[in-house]
Write a protein that holds these residues in place. Structure first.
Motif, mmCIF file in Angstrom:
data_model
loop_
_atom_site.group_PDB
_atom_site.id
_atom_site.type_symbol
_atom_site.label_atom_id
_atom_site.label_comp_id
_atom_site.label_asym_id
_atom_site.label_seq_id
_atom_site.Cartn_x
_atom_site.Cartn_y
_atom_site.Cartn_z
ATOM 1 N N ASP A 149 -29.585 -48.534 -36.175
ATOM 2 C CA ASP A 149 -30.456 -47.900 -35.182
ATOM 3 C C ASP A 149 -31.346 -46.954 -35.982
ATOM 4 O O ASP A 149 -30.883 -45.903 -36.443
ATOM 5 C CB ASP A 149 -29.617 -47.139 -34.157
ATOM 6 C CG ASP A 149 -30.442 -46.421 -33.106
ATOM 7 O OD1 ASP A 149 -31.618 -46.084 -33.376
ATOM 8 O OD2 ASP A 149 -29.901 -46.162 -32.014
ATOM 9 N N GLU A 150 -32.594 -47.321 -36.190
ATOM 10 C CA GLU A 150 -33.504 -46.540 -37.028
ATOM 11 C C GLU A 150 -33.880 -45.206 -36.384
ATOM 12 O O GLU A 150 -34.190 -44.259 -37.085
ATOM 13 C CB GLU A 150 -34.766 -47.350 -37.337
ATOM 14 C CG GLU A 150 -34.521 -48.537 -38.238
ATOM 15 C CD GLU A 150 -34.204 -48.139 -39.676
ATOM 16 O OE1 GLU A 150 -34.571 -47.036 -40.115
ATOM 17 O OE2 GLU A 150 -33.567 -48.959 -40.361
ATOM 18 N N GLN A 151 -33.847 -45.126 -35.067
ATOM 19 C CA GLN A 151 -34.188 -43.875 -34.385
ATOM 20 C C GLN A 151 -33.100 -42.828 -34.590
ATOM 21 O O GLN A 151 -33.393 -41.658 -34.801
ATOM 22 C CB GLN A 151 -34.411 -44.125 -32.903
ATOM 23 C CG GLN A 151 -34.912 -42.903 -32.151
ATOM 24 C CD GLN A 151 -35.283 -43.230 -30.719
ATOM 25 O OE1 GLN A 151 -35.626 -44.364 -30.393
ATOM 26 N NE2 GLN A 151 -35.217 -42.253 -29.856
ATOM 27 N N GLU B 287 -31.456 -53.125 -28.034
ATOM 28 C CA GLU B 287 -30.167 -53.182 -28.727
ATOM 29 C C GLU B 287 -29.414 -54.469 -28.409
ATOM 30 O O GLU B 287 -28.822 -55.088 -29.302
ATOM 31 C CB GLU B 287 -29.302 -51.968 -28.380
ATOM 32 C CG GLU B 287 -27.996 -51.960 -29.144
ATOM 33 C CD GLU B 287 -27.153 -50.724 -28.923
ATOM 34 O OE1 GLU B 287 -26.011 -50.702 -29.433
ATOM 35 O OE2 GLU B 287 -27.609 -49.775 -28.243
ATOM 36 N N GLY C 109 -36.655 -54.374 -30.432
ATOM 37 C CA GLY C 109 -36.812 -53.192 -29.593
ATOM 38 C C GLY C 109 -35.641 -52.953 -28.662
ATOM 39 O O GLY C 109 -35.459 -51.840 -28.165
ATOM 40 N N TRP D 5 -36.420 -57.030 -36.881
ATOM 41 C CA TRP D 5 -36.588 -55.814 -36.084
ATOM 42 C C TRP D 5 -36.649 -56.195 -34.614
ATOM 43 O O TRP D 5 -37.335 -57.152 -34.255
ATOM 44 C CB TRP D 5 -37.898 -55.118 -36.451
ATOM 45 C CG TRP D 5 -37.945 -54.587 -37.849
ATOM 46 C CD1 TRP D 5 -38.336 -55.283 -38.963
ATOM 47 C CD2 TRP D 5 -37.628 -53.282 -38.283
ATOM 48 N NE1 TRP D 5 -38.275 -54.468 -40.060
ATOM 49 C CE2 TRP D 5 -37.838 -53.230 -39.674
ATOM 50 C CE3 TRP D 5 -37.173 -52.129 -37.634
ATOM 51 C CZ2 TRP D 5 -37.621 -52.088 -40.425
ATOM 52 C CZ3 TRP D 5 -36.961 -50.990 -38.386
ATOM 53 C CH2 TRP D 5 -37.178 -50.971 -39.755
ATOM 54 N N GLN E 188 -39.897 -51.032 -32.463
ATOM 55 C CA GLN E 188 -38.872 -51.872 -33.078
ATOM 56 C C GLN E 188 -37.791 -50.973 -33.687
ATOM 57 O O GLN E 188 -37.773 -50.717 -34.883
ATOM 58 C CB GLN E 188 -39.499 -52.791 -34.129
ATOM 59 C CG GLN E 188 -40.610 -53.666 -33.577
ATOM 60 C CD GLN E 188 -40.151 -54.572 -32.459
ATOM 61 O OE1 GLN E 188 -39.186 -55.307 -32.600
ATOM 62 N NE2 GLN E 188 -40.823 -54.527 -31.328
ATOM 63 N N ARG E 189 -36.902 -50.528 -32.852
ATOM 64 C CA ARG E 189 -35.901 -49.527 -33.205
ATOM 65 C C ARG E 189 -34.724 -50.083 -33.994
ATOM 66 O O ARG E 189 -34.152 -49.388 -34.831
ATOM 67 C CB ARG E 189 -35.407 -48.902 -31.895
ATOM 68 C CG ARG E 189 -34.290 -47.944 -32.040
ATOM 69 C CD ARG E 189 -33.929 -47.347 -30.697
ATOM 70 N NE ARG E 189 -32.779 -46.481 -30.793
ATOM 71 C CZ ARG E 189 -32.395 -45.659 -29.841
ATOM 72 N NH1 ARG E 189 -33.083 -45.574 -28.725
ATOM 73 N NH2 ARG E 189 -31.337 -44.906 -30.001
ATOM 74 N N TYR E 190 -34.332 -51.327 -33.743
ATOM 75 C CA TYR E 190 -33.101 -51.885 -34.315
ATOM 76 C C TYR E 190 -33.427 -52.812 -35.479
ATOM 77 O O TYR E 190 -34.158 -53.779 -35.328
ATOM 78 C CB TYR E 190 -32.288 -52.590 -33.228
ATOM 79 C CG TYR E 190 -31.969 -51.631 -32.106
ATOM 80 C CD1 TYR E 190 -30.930 -50.718 -32.245
ATOM 81 C CD2 TYR E 190 -32.745 -51.594 -30.963
ATOM 82 C CE1 TYR E 190 -30.665 -49.796 -31.246
ATOM 83 C CE2 TYR E 190 -32.481 -50.675 -29.960
ATOM 84 C CZ TYR E 190 -31.446 -49.779 -30.107
ATOM 85 O OH TYR E 190 -31.187 -48.861 -29.123
#
Length: 69
Positions: free
Chosen positions: A50-52, A25, A23, A21, A4-6
């Motif tokens: 964008d948490e990554q 974009e 995955g 959250w 769950q990157r975003y």
């Protein structure tokens, strides 16, 4: 939150009101626009991160739309 990157947040009058959250974009950006339409009001701030990559992808607040008094 694996995959769950975003991260999307909504604050109302400076208080945390909602988080989401995603995955993908494209899905997160769709939700961002949806939240503006559904929850955008005076005192609201909506931010997509964008948490990554640790960066803000989009943000919305009604402040930018206001004219000075």
């Amino acid at each position: 939150m694996g995959g769950q990157r975003y991260h999307l947040t909504l604050t109302l009058d400076g208080r945390s009101a909602m988080h989401g959250w995603w995955g993908r974009e494209a899905t997160a950006r769709h939700q961002f626009a949806s939240w503006i339409g559904e929850r955008g009001r005076p005192g609201a701030r909506i931010v997509l991160v964008d948490e990554q990559e640790h960066r803000v992808l989009a943000s919305w607040t009604d402040e930018a739309d206001r004219l000075p008094d």
